[in-house]
Design an enzyme around this catalytic site. Structure first.
Site, short mmCIF file in Angstrom:
data_model
loop_
_atom_site.label_atom_id
_atom_site.label_comp_id
_atom_site.label_asym_id
_atom_site.label_seq_id
_atom_site.Cartn_x
_atom_site.Cartn_y
_atom_site.Cartn_z
N ASP A 128 -46.11 27.93 25.31
CA ASP A 128 -45.54 29.28 25.16
C ASP A 128 -46.60 30.30 25.53
O ASP A 128 -47.75 30.16 25.14
CB ASP A 128 -45.12 29.53 23.70
N ARG B 107 -56.78 15.65 18.14
CA ARG B 107 -55.43 16.21 18.10
C ARG B 107 -54.99 16.60 19.51
O ARG B 107 -55.76 17.23 20.25
CB ARG B 107 -55.39 17.42 17.17
N ARG C 103 -42.45 20.80 29.41
CA ARG C 103 -43.36 20.47 28.31
C ARG C 103 -43.91 19.07 28.52
O ARG C 103 -45.08 18.79 28.27
CB ARG C 103 -42.62 20.51 26.96
N GLY D 264 -48.36 16.00 17.11
CA GLY D 264 -47.65 16.40 15.90
C GLY D 264 -46.42 15.52 15.67
O GLY D 264 -46.10 15.16 14.53
N SER E 50 -49.44 21.29 21.12
CA SER E 50 -49.00 22.38 21.98
C SER E 50 -49.39 23.68 21.28
O SER E 50 -49.63 23.69 20.07
CB SER E 50 -47.49 22.32 22.22
N ARG F 60 -43.57 11.46 19.99
CA ARG F 60 -44.62 11.56 21.01
C ARG F 60 -45.62 10.43 20.87
O ARG F 60 -46.12 9.89 21.85
CB ARG F 60 -45.38 12.88 20.86
N ARG G 174 -42.54 7.11 6.22
CA ARG G 174 -41.88 8.40 6.51
C ARG G 174 -41.64 8.63 8.00
O ARG G 174 -41.60 9.78 8.46
CB ARG G 174 -42.71 9.58 5.98
N1 HPA Z 1 -47.04 29.29 17.24
C1 HPA Z 1 -47.56 28.28 16.52
N2 HPA Z 1 -47.64 27.05 16.98
C2 HPA Z 1 -47.22 26.82 18.24
C3 HPA Z 1 -46.69 27.82 19.03
C4 HPA Z 1 -46.60 29.12 18.49
O1 HPA Z 1 -46.13 30.05 19.15
N3 HPA Z 1 -46.34 27.26 20.23
C5 HPA Z 1 -46.66 25.96 20.15
N4 HPA Z 1 -47.19 25.67 18.96
#
Ligand code: HPA
Length: 246
Positions: A213, A90, A226, A23, A93, A27, A46
Site C-alpha cells: 500500500d 519476518r 501482492r 503473518g 507487507s 503464506r 490454532r
Molecule cells: N498499515 C499497517 N500495516 C500494514 C499496512 C498498513 O497500511 N499495509 C500493510 N500492512
C-alpha cells in the site's frame, strides 16, 4: 520455558536455526510448498502452520506470526526461548508513507519505532530503540542487491492500528504525517515486538516488507500483484537465510 509451549506443539529439533515468519499461515504453507525441499509440517496449533525443509541444502523453517504485536510477541518468544531458534526473519507487507517508496519496493527495517505499549513490560526508565541484527541486515541488503530488488533501509513504524481514527485531522495532529516527518519509511504491525524480544533474549531478528500500500498516494496492490512482490521478497529472505549459515 519448556516445550511444547501453549502455542507450539513441537520439539527444538523440529526447527531450523533460522525461521522465516510471514503473518499469514497460508503464506507459510505457500512458501514451504513453493520454495522448500522436503517440507515437513512441525506445528499446526490454532492453524499457525510451521514447516521445516531445506533451501539450497540449508535447513530453514517457516512459521506464521499472526497479525499484530501481541501475536508476534507470543510466537517469537516461544521460538527463541523454548525451541532454540537463533534468527527470526519476518517477511511481511507494509504501507509506505514516504513519496519515493513505491508499490512492490522492499523496505528493510533497521529500526522499528512503535505506537504500542509493548516495551512497558521491560520496566526501562526511558524508551528503548528496537533495532535489527546487524549481521542479518548485511546479509539481507547484499541479497537484495544481488537479486536486483529495489529496496530501502531505515526506520519503520510498528503500529497497533490498521484502522485508525485519523481521517480529517489537521496535519499537525495526524500521526502518519508526523511519523513521515521523522523519516519513517512504512507502517506494519509486528516488528517492534520481534526486535524487543530478540534484544531481551540475546537473539537475532530482522524484518523485510514488501510494500503493498502507498498510503500517501492511496495506491493499493491487487491480490495477484501482492503475490509477485511477495515472491521477490521471498527470494531475498531465502538467500539471507543461506548467508547466515555460511
Ligand atoms: N498499515 C499497517 N500495516 C500494514 C499496512 C498498513 O497500511 N499495509 C500493510 N500492512
Amino acid at each position: 520455558m519448556n516445550f511444547p509451549t501453549p502455542h507450539i506443539k513441537a520439539t527444538p529439533a523440529d526447527f531450523a536455526r533460522t525461521v522465516l515468519m510471514p503473518g499469514d499461515p497460508l503464506r507459510a504453507k505457500y512458501i514451504a510448498e513453493q520454495f522448500l525441499k522436503g517440507p515437513v509440517l512441525v506445528n499446526n496449533v490454532r492453524g499457525i502452520q510451521g514447516y521445516t525443509g531445506t533451501y539450497r541444502d540449508v535447513r530453514v523453517s517457516v512459521m506464521a506470526s499472526g497479525m499484530g504485536m501481541p501475536s508476534m510477541g507470543i510466537y517469537s518468544r516461544e521460538l527463541y526461548e523454548a525451541f532454540g531458534v537463533q534468527n527470526i526473519l519476518r517477511i511481511g507487507s507494509a504501507g509506505a508513507i514516504q513519496p519515493e517508496i513505491n508499490l512492490k519496493d522492499i523496505v528493510i527495517a533497521m529500526g522499528a519505532s512503535m505506537d504500542s505499549n509493548y516495551q512497558a513490560q521491560f520496566h526501562l526508565m526511558g524508551s528503548f530503540a528496537p533495532i535489527c541484527s546487524y549481521e542479518m541486515l548485511c546479509a539481507a541488503t547484499q541479497s537484495a542487491r544481488e537479486l536486483g530488488a529495489v529496496h530501502h533501509v531505515g526506520n519503520i513504524l510498528s503500529s497497533d492500528f490498521f484502522y485508525d481514527d485519523d481521517a480529517g485531522l489537521p496535519e499537525a495532529l495526524d500521526p502518519k504525517a508526523n511519523w513521515r516527518k521523522m523519516g519513517i519509511m512504512a507502517i506494519e504491525m509486528e516488528s517492534a515486538a520481534l526486535y524487543l524480544n530478540a534484544a531481551r533474549l540475546h537473539k537475532n531478528a530482522l524484518c523485510i516488507c514488501s510494500v503493498s500500500d502507498q498510503l500517501i498516494r492511496h495506491e493499493y496492490l491487487s491480490a495477484e500483484e501482492r503475490q509477485t512482490g511477495f515472491d521477490q521478497m521471498m527470494q531475498v529472505a531465502l538467500e539471507t537465510a543461506v548467508k547466515l549459515e555460511q
